[in-house]
Write a protein that holds these residues in place. Structure first.
Motif, PDB file in Angstrom:
ATOM      1  N   ALA A 104      -5.452 -14.673 -50.351  1.00 56.91           N
ATOM      2  CA  ALA A 104      -4.688 -15.309 -49.278  1.00 56.91           C
ATOM      3  C   ALA A 104      -3.226 -14.863 -49.310  1.00 56.91           C
ATOM      4  N   VAL A 105      -2.639 -14.815 -50.498  1.00 52.31           N
ATOM      5  CA  VAL A 105      -1.253 -14.363 -50.609  1.00 52.31           C
ATOM      6  C   VAL A 105      -1.137 -12.903 -50.174  1.00 52.31           C
ATOM      7  N   ALA A 106      -2.097 -12.072 -50.567  1.00 47.64           N
ATOM      8  CA  ALA A 106      -2.073 -10.661 -50.173  1.00 47.64           C
ATOM      9  C   ALA A 106      -2.187 -10.515 -48.653  1.00 47.64           C
ATOM     10  N   ALA A 107      -3.024 -11.318 -48.016  1.00 46.02           N
ATOM     11  CA  ALA A 107      -3.163 -11.271 -46.559  1.00 46.02           C
ATOM     12  C   ALA A 107      -1.880 -11.692 -45.868  1.00 46.02           C
ATOM     13  N   VAL A 108      -1.234 -12.726 -46.392  1.00 47.25           N
ATOM     14  CA  VAL A 108       0.012 -13.216 -45.822  1.00 47.25           C
ATOM     15  C   VAL A 108       1.117 -12.169 -45.960  1.00 47.25           C
ATOM     16  N   VAL A 109       1.228 -11.572 -47.132  1.00 50.23           N
ATOM     17  CA  VAL A 109       2.251 -10.551 -47.370  1.00 50.23           C
ATOM     18  C   VAL A 109       1.972  -9.311 -46.514  1.00 50.23           C
ATOM     19  N   GLY A 110       0.702  -8.939 -46.376  1.00 56.38           N
ATOM     20  CA  GLY A 110       0.338  -7.812 -45.517  1.00 56.38           C
ATOM     21  C   GLY A 110       0.677  -8.080 -44.061  1.00 56.38           C
ATOM     22  N   PHE A 111       0.399  -9.303 -43.595  1.00 54.67           N
ATOM     23  CA  PHE A 111       0.764  -9.684 -42.229  1.00 54.67           C
ATOM     24  C   PHE A 111       2.263  -9.556 -42.018  1.00 54.67           C
ATOM     25  N   ALA A 112       3.045 -10.056 -42.966  1.00 53.24           N
ATOM     26  CA  ALA A 112       4.500 -10.014 -42.819  1.00 53.24           C
ATOM     27  C   ALA A 112       5.003  -8.571 -42.754  1.00 53.24           C
ATOM     28  N   ALA A 113       4.421  -7.688 -43.544  1.00 53.91           N
ATOM     29  CA  ALA A 113       4.811  -6.275 -43.505  1.00 53.91           C
ATOM     30  C   ALA A 113       4.484  -5.669 -42.141  1.00 53.91           C
ATOM     31  N   ALA A 114       3.306  -5.989 -41.604  1.00 59.53           N
ATOM     32  CA  ALA A 114       2.931  -5.477 -40.285  1.00 59.53           C
ATOM     33  C   ALA A 114       3.836  -6.051 -39.197  1.00 59.53           C
ATOM     34  N   ALA A 115       4.191  -7.334 -39.316  1.00 61.99           N
ATOM     35  CA  ALA A 115       5.084  -7.958 -38.335  1.00 61.99           C
ATOM     36  C   ALA A 115       6.469  -7.323 -38.371  1.00 61.99           C
ATOM     37  N   ARG A 116       6.980  -7.065 -39.574  1.00 61.14           N
ATOM     38  CA  ARG A 116       8.288  -6.412 -39.686  1.00 61.14           C
ATOM     39  C   ARG A 116       8.256  -5.031 -39.036  1.00 61.14           C
ATOM     40  N   ALA A 117       7.190  -4.279 -39.284  1.00 64.90           N
ATOM     41  CA  ALA A 117       7.075  -2.932 -38.711  1.00 64.90           C
ATOM     42  C   ALA A 117       6.940  -2.998 -37.193  1.00 64.90           C
ATOM     43  N   ARG A 118       6.114  -3.893 -36.704  1.00 65.92           N
ATOM     44  CA  ARG A 118       5.863  -3.997 -35.257  1.00 65.92           C
ATOM     45  C   ARG A 118       7.093  -4.479 -34.501  1.00 65.92           C
ATOM     46  N   LEU A 119       7.827  -5.413 -35.090  1.00 65.90           N
ATOM     47  CA  LEU A 119       8.990  -5.999 -34.417  1.00 65.90           C
ATOM     48  C   LEU A 119      10.297  -5.280 -34.742  1.00 65.90           C
ATOM     49  N   SER A 120      10.214  -4.224 -35.530  1.00 70.00           N
ATOM     50  CA  SER A 120      11.408  -3.476 -35.961  1.00 70.00           C
ATOM     51  C   SER A 120      12.443  -4.399 -36.601  1.00 70.00           C
ATOM     52  N   MET A 121      11.978  -5.231 -37.510  1.00 68.01           N
ATOM     53  CA  MET A 121      12.826  -6.175 -38.236  1.00 68.01           C
ATOM     54  C   MET A 121      12.617  -5.952 -39.732  1.00 68.01           C
ATOM     55  N   PRO A 122      13.138  -4.846 -40.278  1.00 64.63           N
ATOM     56  CA  PRO A 122      12.805  -4.491 -41.662  1.00 64.63           C
ATOM     57  C   PRO A 122      13.280  -5.484 -42.716  1.00 64.63           C
ATOM     58  N   PHE A 123      14.223  -6.337 -42.379  1.00 59.03           N
ATOM     59  CA  PHE A 123      14.766  -7.245 -43.384  1.00 59.03           C
ATOM     60  C   PHE A 123      14.359  -8.698 -43.168  1.00 59.03           C
ATOM     61  N   ALA A 124      13.428  -8.961 -42.259  1.00 59.56           N
ATOM     62  CA  ALA A 124      12.980 -10.337 -42.014  1.00 59.56           C
ATOM     63  C   ALA A 124      12.237 -10.842 -43.244  1.00 59.56           C
ATOM     64  N   THR A 126       9.633 -12.491 -45.638  1.00 57.61           N
ATOM     65  CA  THR A 126       8.182 -12.638 -45.537  1.00 57.61           C
ATOM     66  C   THR A 126       7.773 -14.051 -45.154  1.00 57.61           C
ATOM     67  N   TRP A 127       8.229 -15.025 -45.909  1.00 57.77           N
ATOM     68  CA  TRP A 127       7.733 -16.388 -45.709  1.00 57.77           C
ATOM     69  C   TRP A 127       8.317 -17.043 -44.469  1.00 57.77           C
ATOM     70  N   ARG A 128       9.433 -16.545 -43.964  1.00 61.20           N
ATOM     71  CA  ARG A 128       9.941 -17.036 -42.681  1.00 61.20           C
ATOM     72  C   ARG A 128       9.039 -16.544 -41.546  1.00 61.20           C
ATOM     73  N   LEU A 129       8.609 -15.286 -41.617  1.00 63.24           N
ATOM     74  CA  LEU A 129       7.672 -14.756 -40.624  1.00 63.24           C
ATOM     75  C   LEU A 129       6.348 -15.517 -40.673  1.00 63.24           C
ATOM     76  N   VAL A 130       5.891 -15.810 -41.870  1.00 62.90           N
ATOM     77  CA  VAL A 130       4.630 -16.542 -42.038  1.00 62.90           C
ATOM     78  C   VAL A 130       4.745 -17.939 -41.438  1.00 62.90           C
ATOM     79  N   SER A 131       5.847 -18.614 -41.722  1.00 65.62           N
ATOM     80  CA  SER A 131       6.058 -19.953 -41.187  1.00 65.62           C
ATOM     81  C   SER A 131       6.121 -19.929 -39.663  1.00 65.62           C
ATOM     82  N   ALA A 132       6.781 -18.936 -39.115  1.00 63.35           N
ATOM     83  CA  ALA A 132       6.859 -18.824 -37.659  1.00 63.35           C
ATOM     84  C   ALA A 132       5.482 -18.561 -37.058  1.00 63.35           C
ATOM     85  N   ALA A 133       4.683 -17.739 -37.719  1.00 63.42           N
ATOM     86  CA  ALA A 133       3.353 -17.394 -37.199  1.00 63.42           C
ATOM     87  C   ALA A 133       2.418 -18.593 -37.164  1.00 63.42           C
ATOM     88  N   CYS A 134       2.557 -19.491 -38.122  1.00 62.95           N
ATOM     89  CA  CYS A 134       1.661 -20.661 -38.156  1.00 62.95           C
ATOM     90  C   CYS A 134       2.370 -21.927 -37.672  1.00 62.95           C
TER      91      CYS A 134
END
Length: 148
Positions: A104-124, A126-134
């Motif tokens: 589960a942690v690996a999936a969450v961290v992988g999602f955050a990496a993909a979100a940073r790449a897709r949104l061009s936000m390299p310094f966002a 991880t856990w803030r992106l996760v919280s926003a997603a859910c």
């Protein structure tokens, strides 16, 4: 953190307004809870995590119990989000971990990496992106919904 409240002009009820970095029904920010979950995935116990983060043992134990109950569903949700966000069809999914909690942690961290790449936000964070997603419901009752 002290969340703000707002009153709905049409019905008059009040609502708690949470930042993207906050979790519903938790006093600690997503970054702190996430750090504890990452440590647990790497094999740390709740007492050692509590000491490291400066949080009560019972609080950390509560996070970990809640996380372990829903880890499989969380991994499924964030893996599907990871695949949906990836531009490249040959997305590399996280390798299986030693436990469901680790998966589960690996999936969450992988999602955050993909979100940073897709949104061009390299310094966002991880856990803030996760919280926003859910919507801050990572450890809230009823999330994620049961898979049918």
């Amino acid at each position: 953190m002290r969340p703000r409240r707002a009153r709905c002009t049409s019905c008059g009820t009040t609502h708690v307004l949470l930042e993207a970095s906050a979790l519903v029904r938790r006093a600690d920010l997503a970054v702190v809870v996430g750090a504890g979950l990452e440590l647990a995935a790497s094999g740390w116990g709740h007492r050692r995590i509590a000491e490291r983060l400066g949080r009560p043992v019972s609080t950390v134990r509560g996070w970990l119990r809640c996380w372990s109950r829903r880890a499989g569903r969380v991994a499924a949700v964030f893996t599907s989000l990871l695949v949906a966000l990836a531009d490249d069809p040959s997305v590399v999914l996280p390798a299986p971990a030693a436990s469901v909690v680790g998966d589960a942690v690996a999936a969450v961290v992988g999602f955050a990496a993909a979100a940073r790449a897709r949104l061009s936000m390299p310094f966002a964070p991880t856990w803030r992106l996760v919280s926003a997603a859910c919507h801050g419901r990572l450890l809230a009752p009823g999330w994620p919904p049961p898979v049918i």
